[in-house]
Write a protein that holds these residues in place. Structure first.
Motif, PDB file in Angstrom:
ATOM      1  N   VAL A  88      40.449  33.363  36.500  1.00  0.00           N
ATOM      2  CA  VAL A  88      39.533  34.463  36.187  1.00  0.00           C
ATOM      3  C   VAL A  88      40.335  35.558  35.498  1.00  0.00           C
ATOM      4  O   VAL A  88      41.026  36.346  36.134  1.00  0.00           O
ATOM      5  N   CYS A  89      40.251  35.558  34.174  1.00  0.00           N
ATOM      6  CA  CYS A  89      41.064  36.469  33.368  1.00  0.00           C
ATOM      7  C   CYS A  89      40.265  37.681  32.934  1.00  0.00           C
ATOM      8  O   CYS A  89      40.770  38.785  32.865  1.00  0.00           O
ATOM      9  N   ALA A 120      37.667  23.552  45.111  1.00  0.00           N
ATOM     10  CA  ALA A 120      38.115  24.218  43.886  1.00  0.00           C
ATOM     11  C   ALA A 120      38.652  25.621  44.188  1.00  0.00           C
ATOM     12  O   ALA A 120      38.393  26.187  45.247  1.00  0.00           O
ATOM     13  N   LEU A 121      39.380  26.134  43.239  1.00  0.00           N
ATOM     14  CA  LEU A 121      40.051  27.421  43.358  1.00  0.00           C
ATOM     15  C   LEU A 121      39.591  28.363  42.249  1.00  0.00           C
ATOM     16  O   LEU A 121      39.436  27.945  41.105  1.00  0.00           O
ATOM     17  N   MET A 122      39.358  29.617  42.605  1.00  0.00           N
ATOM     18  CA  MET A 122      39.134  30.684  41.619  1.00  0.00           C
ATOM     19  C   MET A 122      40.197  31.732  41.876  1.00  0.00           C
ATOM     20  O   MET A 122      40.337  32.193  43.006  1.00  0.00           O
ATOM     21  N   GLN A 123      40.936  32.092  40.841  1.00  0.00           N
ATOM     22  CA  GLN A 123      41.944  33.131  41.064  1.00  0.00           C
ATOM     23  C   GLN A 123      41.936  34.146  39.943  1.00  0.00           C
ATOM     24  O   GLN A 123      41.990  33.790  38.763  1.00  0.00           O
ATOM     25  N   GLY A 124      41.871  35.398  40.326  1.00  0.00           N
ATOM     26  CA  GLY A 124      41.978  36.488  39.369  1.00  0.00           C
ATOM     27  C   GLY A 124      43.424  36.908  39.215  1.00  0.00           C
ATOM     28  O   GLY A 124      44.256  36.641  40.070  1.00  0.00           O
ATOM     29  N   PHE A 125      43.719  37.545  38.101  1.00  0.00           N
ATOM     30  CA  PHE A 125      45.103  38.011  37.906  1.00  0.00           C
ATOM     31  C   PHE A 125      45.113  39.078  36.821  1.00  0.00           C
ATOM     32  O   PHE A 125      44.170  39.222  36.049  1.00  0.00           O
ATOM     33  N   GLU A 182      33.834  37.718  40.094  1.00  0.00           N
ATOM     34  CA  GLU A 182      34.906  37.761  39.099  1.00  0.00           C
ATOM     35  C   GLU A 182      35.594  39.125  39.060  1.00  0.00           C
ATOM     36  O   GLU A 182      36.819  39.205  38.931  1.00  0.00           O
ATOM     37  N   LEU A 184      37.943  39.728  41.973  1.00  0.00           N
ATOM     38  CA  LEU A 184      39.062  38.776  41.903  1.00  0.00           C
ATOM     39  C   LEU A 184      40.095  39.247  40.878  1.00  0.00           C
ATOM     40  O   LEU A 184      41.306  39.183  41.124  1.00  0.00           O
ATOM     41  N   ILE A 185      39.634  39.735  39.727  1.00  0.00           N
ATOM     42  CA  ILE A 185      40.569  40.243  38.717  1.00  0.00           C
ATOM     43  C   ILE A 185      41.238  41.523  39.215  1.00  0.00           C
ATOM     44  O   ILE A 185      42.456  41.661  39.192  1.00  0.00           O
ATOM     45  N   ARG A 186      40.386  42.450  39.672  1.00  0.00           N
ATOM     46  CA  ARG A 186      40.898  43.772  40.057  1.00  0.00           C
ATOM     47  C   ARG A 186      41.966  43.655  41.141  1.00  0.00           C
ATOM     48  O   ARG A 186      42.933  44.407  41.147  1.00  0.00           O
ATOM     49  N   SER A 197      43.637  40.709  41.843  1.00  0.00           N
ATOM     50  CA  SER A 197      44.457  39.492  41.681  1.00  0.00           C
ATOM     51  C   SER A 197      44.288  38.602  42.911  1.00  0.00           C
ATOM     52  O   SER A 197      45.257  38.083  43.460  1.00  0.00           O
ATOM     53  N   ALA A 198      43.038  38.443  43.320  1.00  0.00           N
ATOM     54  CA  ALA A 198      42.755  37.718  44.563  1.00  0.00           C
ATOM     55  C   ALA A 198      42.356  36.275  44.279  1.00  0.00           C
ATOM     56  O   ALA A 198      42.003  35.916  43.156  1.00  0.00           O
ATOM     57  N   LEU A 199      42.431  35.482  45.310  1.00  0.00           N
ATOM     58  CA  LEU A 199      42.177  34.043  45.223  1.00  0.00           C
ATOM     59  C   LEU A 199      41.047  33.653  46.176  1.00  0.00           C
ATOM     60  O   LEU A 199      40.971  34.158  47.288  1.00  0.00           O
ATOM     61  N   MET A 200      40.154  32.790  45.695  1.00  0.00           N
ATOM     62  CA  MET A 200      39.153  32.156  46.574  1.00  0.00           C
ATOM     63  C   MET A 200      39.368  30.664  46.442  1.00  0.00           C
ATOM     64  O   MET A 200      39.368  30.145  45.325  1.00  0.00           O
ATOM     65  N   GLN A 201      39.531  29.983  47.567  1.00  0.00           N
ATOM     66  CA  GLN A 201      39.690  28.544  47.453  1.00  0.00           C
ATOM     67  C   GLN A 201      38.865  27.815  48.495  1.00  0.00           C
ATOM     68  O   GLN A 201      38.907  28.125  49.684  1.00  0.00           O
ATOM     69  N   GLY A 202      38.088  26.848  48.016  1.00  0.00           N
ATOM     70  CA  GLY A 202      37.332  25.996  48.921  1.00  0.00           C
ATOM     71  C   GLY A 202      38.155  24.783  49.305  1.00  0.00           C
ATOM     72  O   GLY A 202      39.107  24.420  48.615  1.00  0.00           O
TER      73      GLY A 202
END
Lengths: 331, 331
Positions: free
Chosen positions: A241-242, A268-273, B260, B263-265, B267-272
């Motif tokens: 998540v960019c 699945a994974l969603m990761q912001g950065f 989203e 997660l960006i703000r 830099s967090a991760l969500m993982q199933g």
């Protein structure tokens, strides 16, 4: 005289010219330890929209009636600092002003002979590093996997796609005009590209373009487009998540399908950065990107508009998708 | 006679008794290589709701007019298989039947002298392994960090909280009754617990209970409760998406705030994940959980209801939160 651009009002919805104010300041003078900089190139980027609002974020918001700043290339035109000499070019976060002073902190010297100066705002700057670290560190694409990129014709997206190709992946881009779609395939080597403005069923279009499903999704846009990619994510898929440009101008918090179900179902994974997370590894990233650039494995697009006065409109045009690749203002 | 429970209809919304059908079959007989099993304990779990619908998922849906299956403990009452003898107890995925035959594949022998048999469906079974691998592999909690658990009084949640305490974290649980909240603190050693049914402002309650923010969120429920945790997530926070019981009975796709942005703000991760991803590491996980159990560092709750006929209602009661800890039917 020294022109500067201040934040006049916090944009509501889409930014407009009147949110910016041109101010004439005195040309600054330097004291010992300082350098005088003349701005040459200004980078305008979607993330600046966030700094124009006063919502809590990862960086301080711009202040009203003070200059806006962004990534810039400037020339040292006078120096009372031993680390810099007249004629040096530097890259860094600078105010939107024709001239400004600096103590040289957080400025990086850049070499006109290694790459065009504007490249240091793009493929060799934050843009390229964002693409490189997001894709490789979070996405971890493996040879033969399928990588989908949204905002694919944008500055970051076009580099992401090329790196994924270098790494041996099948790459599918999503963009908003037929011209961009054609460019993704002809110039940047994407295997497939989809025009989200003309396709009727995006989920199906992605399924068709990705017969083995989507292993990695590099998301620059969020919103409906991302929903249609999420339904095609493979087991153990990774979503980087960019950005979420689709909602940067929203005046209320955007809602959409909850993601928990597919994240569980697909493990699945969603990761912001943000690229700043990788600051310690910037030299490694720049070295790799420079090498690919020299080896002609990487190409890039720029939309360069001219003139200091053009900065606000260039920024506004980002949200209309008027840029191809990195949007830069040449002073 | 051999009672069995078949799926009579695919539940719409909340499951009801009439979605299940009791069938009398003949008592089966074994041939060479087989064992005859008498069911002793049946695990009922929220994830079974997914298998009752025919939506595409990570496991095959149950078939209409065929037996439902889940994790069970059974006794070997007759054996024509050298690997098993009469009197052995086994754990595995078995049909909801009083008696059934098996070739012994995918069955694990369990030892009544090491732990009570029902524990092999809970803390030493899929429940404990789900808590252990989700928390440690995805959440990676560090000493001194804050871990929030939703569905904290449930089978998985109560173990997650205890493991996080063992690892030196501050642990905050979310549950739906004052009784559960009291139990989280007194029995399971949570530092704080919140009753989402009586608190007016969940986001504020979580902020108050987590003065240093939320580093790790182990999510069993999804929905509004999770929204209120998400807004308190720290930079580089990790969200383990284990379950979303709040929506398992929804008849349309649930919507909510898009993730989203935060997660960006942050830099967090969500993982199933599903516990099966860690199948190769199950022995390691069981060894660690057994050790903690023997050292009295881990305790667990069970809600045990009696009688084969009680299975459907026990399953339905999960969605009313009528269980404390693991819900098990003793035959």
């Amino acid at each position: 005289m020294n022109k500067a651009i201040y934040l006049n009002s916090r944009p509501i919805g889409k930014p407009k010219e009147s949110d910016f104010k041109f101010v004439n300041e005195d040309k600054p003078e330097i004291t010992n330890g300082e350098i005088l900089l003349k701005t040459k190139f200004v980078s305008v980027d979607p993330y600046l929209r966030g700094r124009m609002s006063d919502a809590k974020s990862y960086v301080q918001p711009f202040k009203l009636n003070e200059p806006i700043s962004s990534g810039c290339i400037a020339e040292v035109i006078e120096s009372k600092n031993d680390s810099f000499k007249k004629g040096d070019f530097v890259s860094g976060s600078l105010d939107w002003k024709e001239y400004q002073t600096s103590k040289g902190e957080n400025l990086l010297k850049v070499d006109e002979n290694q790459a065009p100066l504007s490249a240091y705002l793009g493929v060799l700057g934050m843009t390229g590093l964002t693409a490189y670290f997001g894709l490789t560190d979070i996405g971890k694409p493996q040879k033969g996997e399928t990588v989908v990129v949204s905002g694919a014709a944008g500055a970051v997206g076009s580099i992401v796609g090329q790196i994924a190709k270098i790494l041996g992946c099948r790459v599918v881009g999503i963009a908003g005009t037929d011209e961009k779609v054609a460019m993704l395939k002809s110039k940047f080597g994407f295997d497939e590209a989809i025009n989200y403005n003309t396709v009727k069923d995006m989920s199906k279009a992605i399924a068709d373009a990705c017969p083995n499903g989507v292993d990695v999704y590099f998301d620059n846009v969020g919103g409906d487009i991302s929903d249609s990619v999420h339904v095609n994510i493979n087991r153990l898929g990774r979503i980087i998540v960019c950005g979420a440009i689709s909602a940067y101008n929203d005046t209320s918090a955007p809602t959409g399908p909850r993601v928990e179900h597919f994240l569980i179902r697909k493990s699945a994974l969603m990761q912001g950065f943000i690229v700043g997370n990788y600051a310690e590894k910037f030299p490694e990233g720049m070295q790799q990107l420079s090498k690919w650039l020299k080896d002609d494995k990487l190409t890039y697009s720029e939309t360069i508009v001219e003139g200091f006065d053009a900065i606000p409109q260039a920024f506004i045009d980002l949200f209309e998708g008027k840029n191809k690749g990195k949007m830069i203002v040449k002073i």
